[in-house]
Design an enzyme around this catalytic site. Sequence first.
Site, mmCIF file in Angstrom:
data_model
loop_
_atom_site.group_PDB
_atom_site.id
_atom_site.type_symbol
_atom_site.label_atom_id
_atom_site.label_comp_id
_atom_site.label_asym_id
_atom_site.label_seq_id
_atom_site.Cartn_x
_atom_site.Cartn_y
_atom_site.Cartn_z
ATOM 1 C CB ALA A 1 35.706 -25.127 4.634
ATOM 2 C CB SER B 1 40.159 -27.007 0.111
ATOM 3 O OG SER B 1 39.884 -27.702 1.152
ATOM 4 C CG ASP B 2 41.344 -22.098 4.731
ATOM 5 O OD1 ASP B 2 42.314 -21.452 4.023
ATOM 6 O OD2 ASP B 2 40.977 -21.965 5.785
ATOM 7 C CD GLN B 3 43.185 -29.219 8.102
ATOM 8 O OE1 GLN B 3 44.210 -28.874 8.286
ATOM 9 N NE2 GLN B 3 42.453 -30.131 7.916
#
Length: 199
Positions: free
Chosen positions: A112, A75-77
Amino acid sequence: MTSSPQPSRSLILGSTSRYRHELLSRLRVPFNAVAPEVDETPKPGENPADLALRLALAKARDVARRFPQAVVIGSDQVADLHGVPLGKPGTHERAVEQLRRMSGKTVVFQTALAVTCLETGFEECDIAPVRVVFRTLDEAEIEHYLRAEQPYDCAGSAKSEGLGIALLERIDNDDPTALVGLPLIRTCRLLRAAGVGLL
């Protein structure tokens, strides 16, 4: 007497984020956390949503290469300020700059998610955009917030689950945990698709 559901494969969170670890723990499914080794530098001209998706997938794939039988979550933000990506500030000075830029503006936090399993060939991605309207902030408010929360590991310096909520006028999203760092509604959907039992 019922027992807790067990996933058919081991589950790995490809992250060292304490926020994502706490969120995934809510699902009460055993998992391990492994640090991905990924260069998070944006590519020239890359928009925030594409950056978040690319990094989420890269994190999941990196860990999956080391654990090919496991189901891996990446995950990434990235904070999206009118097309400009804002990542983790890292320092107090950068956090002050980010909050000054976001003051009085609408920012979309692009969170994401990628779930992959090399052995089965499963791989899916999704993104949960969260529209956040910031209040007009003065310097004293910015300093007080940063000294209290020290959100230097949060995209856009916004720690909404803490005092950061006082910075905001409005939050619009369809996955309530997305702003904290892991959209659990989407995570549940992708884990079910990957064969991980939840209920």
